[in-house]
Design a protein around this motif. Structure first.
Motif, short mmCIF file in Angstrom:
data_model
loop_
_atom_site.label_atom_id
_atom_site.label_comp_id
_atom_site.label_asym_id
_atom_site.label_seq_id
_atom_site.Cartn_x
_atom_site.Cartn_y
_atom_site.Cartn_z
N SER A 77 2.17 72.38 60.94
CA SER A 77 2.81 72.22 62.21
C SER A 77 2.13 72.82 63.50
O SER A 77 1.15 73.76 63.38
CB SER A 77 4.19 73.00 62.18
N ARG B 92 5.78 78.98 61.82
CA ARG B 92 6.39 77.78 61.68
C ARG B 92 6.52 77.24 59.92
O ARG B 92 6.02 77.77 59.19
CB ARG B 92 5.27 76.49 62.18
N THR B 93 7.29 76.28 59.53
CA THR B 93 7.60 75.92 58.22
C THR B 93 6.37 75.56 57.32
O THR B 93 6.06 76.02 56.12
CB THR B 93 8.76 75.01 58.20
N SER C 141 7.64 71.51 68.81
CA SER C 141 8.35 72.82 68.25
C SER C 141 9.84 73.00 68.49
O SER C 141 10.11 72.68 69.76
CB SER C 141 7.49 74.15 68.29
N ASP C 142 10.60 72.93 67.86
CA ASP C 142 11.93 73.25 67.99
C ASP C 142 12.57 72.18 68.87
O ASP C 142 13.63 72.50 69.53
CB ASP C 142 11.95 74.70 68.75
N LYS D 200 2.98 80.15 67.66
CA LYS D 200 4.44 80.06 66.77
C LYS D 200 4.10 80.47 65.23
O LYS D 200 3.58 79.64 64.71
CB LYS D 200 5.25 78.75 66.70
N LYS E 76 9.97 71.08 58.34
CA LYS E 76 10.05 71.53 59.64
C LYS E 76 11.55 71.86 60.02
O LYS E 76 12.49 71.21 59.14
CB LYS E 76 9.54 70.53 60.71
N ARG F 105 1.12 75.08 66.29
CA ARG F 105 1.53 76.31 66.76
C ARG F 105 1.37 76.81 68.18
O ARG F 105 2.17 77.64 68.45
CB ARG F 105 0.48 77.58 65.73
#
Length: 271
Positions: free
Chosen positions: A55, A50-51, A244-245, A47, A208, A57
């Motif tokens: 975070s 990411r913000t 994540s998410d 990912k 995030k 990945r």
């Protein structure tokens, strides 16, 4: 008049590969959808958007594709994953069936062209900043690379180009779905509705993203009523603990209930 969908596409799986155990647990559950829908298992090896730099990945290209290849071997699933850079396209295409272009990269010409050079479906996520009508130009980049100069639903279907709606920036830290975009984009490509990212709140949790998964069922039913080609649901057994998410992902039980509602709507429409 919109073109009638023949077999609903269902894309499901976790946002990112957290571990081999996590991937196989959710992959095992999703077997129930094989044959019922045109099913694709989704997970990201990286990912890259990411913000925060801190975070999680993912395991990276090599390890991630190795795990996805094992999923394909065990379950026979068709696979979908994101690519963020041109050099990732070729190795990813050796494993997956759909190359997904992330929303922030939907106008990135080199990435679109490189993906188009493969024989895989290219799923372009509409940028949160994009006019849906302008997505035809991203589609055309893929079509022209594949030898087709005319943008249409039928040509996009024939040459393997999808568009995915995932919401539009609405002020700061919020997205909104304009259901008109589904109608507009479906004039020139098969359309997938990303129900889970559409309830994301970018940067809403301090470094995030946050989200409102409780709205996923409502948006899904609305999209089904409009008439589209498929749905995208990021699915996790413990969304609140996901790397994540998490806030916008749904549980397998939620997915089951949402699909029941979608099936009822499709039946009413004569699908």
């Amino acid at each position: 008049m919109l073109i009638k969908r023949l077999n609903m596409v269902l894309i499901a799986g976790p946002c990112v590969i957290e571990s081999k155990e996590q991937i196989f647990k959710i992959a095992d559950y999703l077997q129930k959808y094989i044959g019922k829908y045109d099913f694709y298992f989704k997970a990201s090896f990286d990912k890259a958007n990411r913000t925060s730099l801190d975070s999680y990945r993912g395991p990276g290209l090599e390890k991630g594709l190795e795990i996805l290849a094992e999923v394909k071997e065990k379950y026979g699933y068709k696979l979908l994953t994101d690519v963020h850079e041109t050099w990732q396209v070729k190795p990813a295409a050796e494993v997956v069936d759909v190359l997904q272009i992330p929303a922030f990269l939907c106008r990135q010409t080199d990435l679109l062209v490189e993906a188009a050079k493969t024989d895989k479906i290219v799923n372009i996520k509409k940028g949160q900043f994009m006019n849906p009508a302008d997505m035809k130009y991203s589609v055309l980049k893929v079509l022209k690379t594949r030898g087709c100069d005319e943008v249409s639903y039928e040509n996009s279907k024939k040459y393997g180009v999808w568009l995915t709606e995932r919401g539009t920036t609405f002020g700061y830290g919020n997205l909104v779905v304009d259901m008109r975009s589904l109608v507009i984009m479906r004039e020139f490509a098969p359309v997938i509705f990303d129900a889970t990212h559409s309830v994301q709140m970018p940067g809403g949790a301090g470094g995030k993203s946050s989200g409102k998964r409780e709205y996923v069922p409502y948006l899904s039913k609305a999209a089904a009523a409009v008439g589209i080609d498929g749905f995208f649901f990021e699915t996790h057994y413990n969304p609140d603990e996901a790397l994540s998410d998490g806030p916008n992902m749904i549980t397998p039980d939620m997915l089951d209930n949402i699909l029941k509602d979608i099936d009822c709507i499709n039946k009413c429409q004569g699908e």
